[in-house]
Structures are given as C-alpha cells and as structure tokens.
Design a protein around this motif. Sequence first.
Motif, mmCIF file in Angstrom:
data_model
loop_
_atom_site.group_PDB
_atom_site.id
_atom_site.type_symbol
_atom_site.label_atom_id
_atom_site.label_comp_id
_atom_site.label_asym_id
_atom_site.label_seq_id
_atom_site.Cartn_x
_atom_site.Cartn_y
_atom_site.Cartn_z
ATOM 1 N N PRO A 90 0.821 -1.208 0.000
ATOM 2 C CA PRO A 90 0.000 0.000 0.000
ATOM 3 C C PRO A 90 0.850 1.249 0.000
ATOM 4 C CG PRO A 90 0.082 -0.947 2.191
ATOM 5 C CD PRO A 90 0.802 -1.902 1.283
ATOM 6 N N VAL A 91 0.193 2.373 -0.315
ATOM 7 C CA VAL A 91 0.900 3.646 -0.349
ATOM 8 C C VAL A 91 1.331 4.004 1.064
ATOM 9 C CG1 VAL A 91 0.684 6.089 -0.905
ATOM 10 C CG2 VAL A 91 -0.406 4.362 -2.356
ATOM 11 N N GLY A 92 2.569 4.411 1.233
ATOM 12 C CA GLY A 92 3.072 4.814 2.534
ATOM 13 C C GLY A 92 3.622 3.670 3.369
ATOM 14 N N ALA A 93 3.644 2.442 2.848
ATOM 15 C CA ALA A 93 4.168 1.314 3.619
ATOM 16 C C ALA A 93 5.679 1.416 3.711
ATOM 17 C CB ALA A 93 3.769 0.001 2.981
ATOM 18 N N THR A 94 6.208 0.945 4.774
ATOM 19 C CA THR A 94 7.654 0.966 4.970
ATOM 20 C C THR A 94 8.235 -0.417 4.707
ATOM 21 O OG1 THR A 94 7.461 0.435 7.313
ATOM 22 C CG2 THR A 94 7.384 2.763 6.718
ATOM 23 N N GLN A 95 9.550 -0.473 4.647
ATOM 24 C CA GLN A 95 10.202 -1.743 4.371
ATOM 25 C C GLN A 95 9.998 -2.744 5.505
ATOM 26 O OE1 GLN A 95 14.299 -1.177 3.341
ATOM 27 N NE2 GLN A 95 13.851 0.244 1.680
ATOM 28 N N LEU A 96 9.710 -2.257 6.719
ATOM 29 C CA LEU A 96 9.500 -3.154 7.834
ATOM 30 C C LEU A 96 8.113 -3.781 7.799
ATOM 31 C CD1 LEU A 96 11.158 -1.054 10.692
ATOM 32 C CD2 LEU A 96 12.132 -2.961 9.409
ATOM 33 N N GLN A 97 7.177 -3.181 7.055
ATOM 34 C CA GLN A 97 5.810 -3.682 7.005
ATOM 35 C C GLN A 97 5.631 -4.728 5.914
ATOM 36 O OE1 GLN A 97 3.860 0.081 6.490
ATOM 37 N NE2 GLN A 97 3.250 0.195 8.641
ATOM 38 N N LEU A 98 6.032 -4.424 4.695
ATOM 39 C CA LEU A 98 5.845 -5.315 3.565
ATOM 40 C C LEU A 98 7.128 -5.375 2.754
ATOM 41 C CD1 LEU A 98 2.311 -4.216 2.302
ATOM 42 C CD2 LEU A 98 2.880 -6.343 3.486
ATOM 43 N N PRO A 99 7.360 -6.492 2.063
ATOM 44 C CA PRO A 99 8.538 -6.548 1.183
ATOM 45 C C PRO A 99 8.406 -5.546 0.048
ATOM 46 C CG PRO A 99 7.124 -8.471 0.870
ATOM 47 C CD PRO A 99 6.608 -7.753 2.073
ATOM 48 N N VAL A 100 9.526 -5.075 -0.432
ATOM 49 C CA VAL A 100 9.564 -4.049 -1.456
ATOM 50 C C VAL A 100 9.741 -4.698 -2.826
ATOM 51 C CG1 VAL A 100 10.773 -1.980 -2.251
ATOM 52 C CG2 VAL A 100 10.541 -2.429 0.197
ATOM 53 N N ALA A 101 8.873 -4.295 -3.778
ATOM 54 C CA ALA A 101 9.031 -4.782 -5.151
ATOM 55 C C ALA A 101 10.269 -4.128 -5.763
ATOM 56 C CB ALA A 101 7.790 -4.471 -5.957
ATOM 57 N N ARG A 102 10.866 -4.841 -6.695
ATOM 58 C CA ARG A 102 12.102 -4.319 -7.283
ATOM 59 C C ARG A 102 12.263 -4.828 -8.707
ATOM 60 N NH1 ARG A 102 13.485 -8.584 -3.982
ATOM 61 N NH2 ARG A 102 14.865 -10.175 -4.910
ATOM 62 N N LEU A 103 13.158 -4.132 -9.431
ATOM 63 C CA LEU A 103 13.551 -4.528 -10.781
ATOM 64 C C LEU A 103 15.038 -4.896 -10.739
ATOM 65 C CD1 LEU A 103 11.805 -1.702 -12.873
ATOM 66 C CD2 LEU A 103 10.968 -4.017 -12.446
ATOM 67 N N LYS A 195 14.119 -1.800 -28.105
ATOM 68 C CA LYS A 195 14.296 -2.994 -28.927
ATOM 69 C C LYS A 195 15.582 -3.725 -28.582
ATOM 70 C CE LYS A 195 11.824 -0.847 -32.799
ATOM 71 N NZ LYS A 195 11.926 -0.412 -34.223
ATOM 72 N N GLU A 196 15.675 -4.972 -29.071
ATOM 73 C CA GLU A 196 16.839 -5.833 -28.989
ATOM 74 C C GLU A 196 17.215 -6.186 -27.557
ATOM 75 O OE1 GLU A 196 19.995 -4.024 -31.162
ATOM 76 O OE2 GLU A 196 18.848 -3.871 -33.027
ATOM 77 N N ASP A 197 16.321 -5.907 -26.605
ATOM 78 C CA ASP A 197 16.524 -6.336 -25.206
ATOM 79 C C ASP A 197 17.860 -5.844 -24.651
ATOM 80 O OD1 ASP A 197 15.805 -7.528 -22.847
ATOM 81 O OD2 ASP A 197 16.475 -9.530 -23.396
ATOM 82 N N LYS A 198 18.183 -4.587 -24.952
ATOM 83 C CA LYS A 198 19.448 -4.048 -24.470
ATOM 84 C C LYS A 198 19.364 -3.568 -23.028
ATOM 85 C CE LYS A 198 21.185 -2.619 -29.022
ATOM 86 N NZ LYS A 198 21.668 -1.478 -29.850
ATOM 87 N N VAL A 199 18.194 -3.082 -22.631
ATOM 88 C CA VAL A 199 17.995 -2.614 -21.252
ATOM 89 C C VAL A 199 16.857 -3.467 -20.686
ATOM 90 C CG1 VAL A 199 17.529 -0.664 -19.731
ATOM 91 C CG2 VAL A 199 18.732 -0.297 -21.915
ATOM 92 N N GLY A 200 17.231 -4.557 -20.038
ATOM 93 C CA GLY A 200 16.232 -5.491 -19.551
ATOM 94 C C GLY A 200 16.260 -5.649 -18.035
ATOM 95 N N PHE A 201 15.088 -5.924 -17.469
ATOM 96 C CA PHE A 201 14.940 -6.103 -16.022
ATOM 97 C C PHE A 201 14.072 -7.331 -15.749
ATOM 98 C CE2 PHE A 201 15.548 -1.621 -16.843
ATOM 99 C CZ PHE A 201 16.481 -1.226 -15.893
ATOM 100 N N ILE A 202 14.281 -7.957 -14.592
ATOM 101 C CA ILE A 202 13.422 -9.043 -14.105
ATOM 102 C C ILE A 202 12.610 -8.483 -12.925
ATOM 103 C CG2 ILE A 202 13.307 -11.365 -13.149
ATOM 104 C CD1 ILE A 202 14.306 -11.246 -16.021
#
Length: 206
Positions: A90-103, A195-202
């Motif tokens: 949720p908006v305003g959640a801290t790292q201690l409350q919920l895991p943080v999404a990342r790329l 294009k060409e998947d030069k800047v890719g993230f998981i």
Amino acid sequence: MSEQPTENVIPPSSLPTPPELDFEAPAPPMPPEASQPPMPPAAPPMPPVAPPIAFTPPAPEAPPAPPEPIISAAPQPTTTPIPEQPKPMPVGATQLQLPVARLLHERSNSNLDLPTNLNLVHIGKPNDRIPPDIDVSGFPDSDVVSRVHADIRVEPDGYYIEDTGSANGTYVNNQPLRPGDRYRLRAGDRISLGKEDKVGFIFHPG
C-alpha cells in the motif's frame, strides 16, 4: 124358578190390596238415525304470523389487511475458504511492514527498488516534463530508452506496467505492449525498455 145356591163370595172391601210395584215403562224405541255423509277432516291450525322485521343495510366491511411477508432465514452457503493472497504494497508502507518490489537489471546484477510511497512509478530518463522515479540513464545502452518511457501502477490486486508512448517500445517476455495497454506483472516477468533487449529487467514483487 129355583134359586141357585149362593157361593161364599168375599166382598171386595175385605180382599187384601196387592202391593204396588215400582215399574217403569220402557222407553219408546228411538227412530233410526238417517244416514249422513262423513264430515271432512278439520283443517290444521294456521301458524302464527311473525311481525315484519325492519331491514338494516349491513355496514361496509373494512378491506382485508395485506398478509405480512414471511421472512425465512436464508441457508448459509458452505464455501471452502480461499487462501489469502499476498497483497500489493500500500501507499506509505515501509520496508519493515511489507517486502519491497524491485527490478533486477540483468547485465549489472543491480536492483532498483520501487518507491514505497507512490502508486504510480515513472520509468525513464531525466527531463523537464515528467521526472522519472526510476532513472535508467546510467545503464549501458540507455540511449534506446525514452525520457518518458513506461509507468508501473500499484493497484490493490497487483502491479501493472504500461508503455507511455516511447519511441522504441516496451516489451514483456518479448511481447510488445501497445501504448495505453496495461499488463499485470508476475514474479519473474522480463521487462525490456526498447528494442533488442538491451535494457532489460526481471520483476520481483518482493
């Protein structure tokens, strides 16, 4: 003439008087009655006549009350409990409350955390119109990335990515996204900026 001998005659006055008998003369016979026709049977007596009763019109009846509705307790459906799904941050959640999404940038093996205080994350390079929340200008081949390239939206049911009209397009698992179309991200999805998947993230939801 020769006289005849006189018999001993008892004078009437010296004879005893016979007793008087109480004797009634028989009634003369009644003449036979003339035959008469039989009398008709007497008529039954008339029943007494009741006095007339004054007619009173009946009072108007009240309309019947509508029947009360019958409320029956509805049977409670039996359902199998659904396991609780992980909720997005949720908006305003801290790292201690919920895991943080990342790329995760594959070529540099570096992580970019999505801001926890935003529900709309802009991805691109510095510009004067919409500054990026995730700046990819320092990655190799970032010249294929537009200044306003893509957005990640945080919704109650998950994370969504959409292309904002970039020059070289946005791809998810090698499939291009049309500008304005939103795609719901899942753990392990591969995001390519350009294009060409030069800047890719998981994508990792945390």
